[in-house]
Design a protein around this motif. Structure first.
Motif, PDB file in Angstrom:
ATOM      1  N   LEU A   6       0.854  -1.185   0.000  1.00 57.57           N
ATOM      2  CA  LEU A   6       0.000   0.000   0.000  1.00 57.57           C
ATOM      3  C   LEU A   6       0.889   1.234   0.000  1.00 57.57           C
ATOM      4  O   LEU A   6       1.550   1.537   0.995  1.00 57.57           O
ATOM      5  N   GLY A   7       0.939   1.912  -1.136  1.00 60.65           N
ATOM      6  CA  GLY A   7       1.764   3.096  -1.259  1.00 60.65           C
ATOM      7  C   GLY A   7       0.944   4.363  -1.182  1.00 60.65           C
ATOM      8  O   GLY A   7      -0.284   4.347  -1.325  1.00 60.65           O
ATOM      9  N   GLY A   8       1.623   5.479  -0.956  1.00 66.79           N
ATOM     10  CA  GLY A   8       0.939   6.761  -0.912  1.00 66.79           C
ATOM     11  C   GLY A   8       1.782   7.802  -0.214  1.00 66.79           C
ATOM     12  O   GLY A   8       2.872   7.517   0.286  1.00 66.79           O
ATOM     13  N   THR A   9       1.255   9.012  -0.181  1.00 62.24           N
ATOM     14  CA  THR A   9       1.970  10.059   0.548  1.00 62.24           C
ATOM     15  C   THR A   9       1.762   9.909   2.044  1.00 62.24           C
ATOM     16  O   THR A   9       2.624  10.289   2.833  1.00 62.24           O
ATOM     17  N   PHE A  10       0.581   9.375   2.461  1.00 62.99           N
ATOM     18  CA  PHE A  10       0.270   9.223   3.892  1.00 62.99           C
ATOM     19  C   PHE A  10       0.531  10.544   4.623  1.00 62.99           C
ATOM     20  O   PHE A  10       1.328  10.602   5.555  1.00 62.99           O
ATOM     21  N   ASP A  11      -0.195  11.561   4.201  1.00 64.50           N
ATOM     22  CA  ASP A  11       0.109  12.933   4.615  1.00 64.50           C
ATOM     23  C   ASP A  11      -1.109  13.611   5.246  1.00 64.50           C
ATOM     24  O   ASP A  11      -1.583  14.613   4.712  1.00 64.50           O
ATOM     25  N   PRO A  12      -1.593  13.117   6.421  1.00 63.75           N
ATOM     26  CA  PRO A  12      -1.065  12.017   7.231  1.00 63.75           C
ATOM     27  C   PRO A  12      -1.784  10.694   6.930  1.00 63.75           C
ATOM     28  O   PRO A  12      -2.794  10.669   6.241  1.00 63.75           O
ATOM     29  N   ASP A  53       8.834  12.353   8.925  1.00 61.78           N
ATOM     30  CA  ASP A  53       7.614  12.345   9.740  1.00 61.78           C
ATOM     31  C   ASP A  53       6.605  11.337   9.199  1.00 61.78           C
ATOM     32  O   ASP A  53       5.952  10.620   9.978  1.00 61.78           O
ATOM     33  N   ARG A  54       6.461  11.266   7.892  1.00 62.79           N
ATOM     34  CA  ARG A  54       5.494  10.340   7.312  1.00 62.79           C
ATOM     35  C   ARG A  54       5.929   8.884   7.511  1.00 62.79           C
ATOM     36  O   ARG A  54       5.099   8.001   7.736  1.00 62.79           O
ATOM     37  N   LEU A  55       7.233   8.628   7.445  1.00 60.75           N
ATOM     38  CA  LEU A  55       7.746   7.291   7.760  1.00 60.75           C
ATOM     39  C   LEU A  55       7.503   6.947   9.223  1.00 60.75           C
ATOM     40  O   LEU A  55       7.117   5.821   9.554  1.00 60.75           O
ATOM     41  N   ALA A  56       7.722   7.920  10.084  1.00 61.88           N
ATOM     42  CA  ALA A  56       7.533   7.686  11.523  1.00 61.88           C
ATOM     43  C   ALA A  56       6.077   7.368  11.842  1.00 61.88           C
ATOM     44  O   ALA A  56       5.791   6.471  12.652  1.00 61.88           O
ATOM     45  N   MET A  57       5.148   8.078  11.198  1.00 64.63           N
ATOM     46  CA  MET A  57       3.730   7.811  11.450  1.00 64.63           C
ATOM     47  C   MET A  57       3.334   6.436  10.918  1.00 64.63           C
ATOM     48  O   MET A  57       2.570   5.701  11.561  1.00 64.63           O
TER      49      MET A  57
END
Length: 216
Positions: A6-12, A53-57
Motif C-alpha cells: 500500500l503506497g501513498g503520501t500518507f500525509d497524514p 515524519d510520514r515514515l515515523a507515522m
C-alpha cells in the motif's frame, strides 16, 4: 509469502488507509502488508510534512498491527516514485514473494495513464478497493483491462502475477486533505486517525497554520 503493498503520501496516514488494508489482508489471506510512503509523488505537487515524519507515522501503525511493516524503498529514492520501477526493484530483492499492489477504484480508473503501467501485470497482482462515489461503467476505457485480468473467484489463483482482485471493503469518506484542514483550524479529527497518529501530530506540531504553530 503473499505481500500486500500500500503506497501513498500518507500525509497524514489515517483510517481511510488502514482499514481497507486490514480488510484486503484478510480477504486475500496476505501474510503481510507493507506501508510504502513515497518521497517524491509523481502526481502531486509535494507533501506537507517531511518524509521522516510520514515514515515515523507509518511505523507507529505497523507497531500496532500484526503483519504490517514499513517499506522505505520509495522514501529513499531521490526521483519520482513510479510504481512500475518500485515493483521491479522489489521483485529483484524478494523473488520468492508474491506481491499484491493495493489501490482504490479512483486510482484504478486512471491506471492506463501511469508510467509503464503495462509492466505491472508481470510484477504483481492488483487489489482494487471500491471507494465512495466511484464505480466502473462500460464506458470506462479501463473496463476491457479489468475483464481481461479479473480474477475468477470460482477458481483458485494459480498465476503469480497479473490478476486483478476487485474487493468490497467498508466504504469510508476520509481524506488527508480534509484532515489537514481540520488540523490547521486547531481541531484534532479524533474519529479519522488512530490515537498514536493524533499524538505524534500534536507532539511535533504538524499541519498547523503558521500563526498557530508560532503561538506554541
Amino acid at each position: 509469502m503473499k505481500i500486500g503493498i500500500l503506497g501513498g503520501t500518507f500525509d497524514p496516514i489515517h483510517f481511510g488507509h488502514i482499514r481497507p488494508a486490514l480488510e484486503v489482508k484478510q480477504q486475500l489471506a496476505l501474510d503481510e502488508v507493507w506501508l510504502m510512503p513515497n518521497h517524491i509523488p509523481p502526481h502531486k505537487q509535494g507533501t506537507h510534512v517531511s518524509t521522516q515524519d510520514r515514515l515515523a507515522m507509518a511505523q507507529l501503525i505497523c507497531d500496532e498491527l500484526a503483519g504490517f511493516k514499513v517499506c522505505d524503498i520509495e522514501a529513499k529514492r531521490q526521483t519520482p516514485s513510479y510504481t512500475a520501477k518500485t515493483l521491479s526493484q522489489l521483485n529483484q530483492l524478494f523473488p520468492e514473494y508474491e506481491f499484491y499492489f493495493i489501490m482504490g477504484m479512483d486510482s484504478f480508473l486512471s491506471l492506463n495513464k501511469w508510467y509503464q503501467w503495462q509492466q505491472l501485470f508481470s510484477l504483481c497482482h492488483i487489489a482494487v478497493c471500491k471507494r465512495p462515489g466511484w464505480q466502473l461503467t462500460d464506458q470506462e476505457p479501463i473496463q476491457a483491462l479489468l475483464k481481461h485480468h479479473l480474477h475468477n473467484s470460482d477458481k483458485p489463483s494459480t498465476a503469480g502475477t497479473g490478476e486483478i482482485f476487485l474487493l468490497d471493503v467498508a466504504q469510508q469518506d476520509i481524506s488527508s486533505t480534509a484532515i489537514r484542514q481540520q488540523l490547521q483550524q486547531g481541531n484534532i479529527p479524533t474519529t479519522t486517525m488512530p490515537k498514536s497518529i493524533q499524538e505524534y501530530i500534536e507532539q511535533h506540531q504538524l499541519y498547523q497554520a503558521s500563526s498557530s504553530a508560532q503561538s506554541k
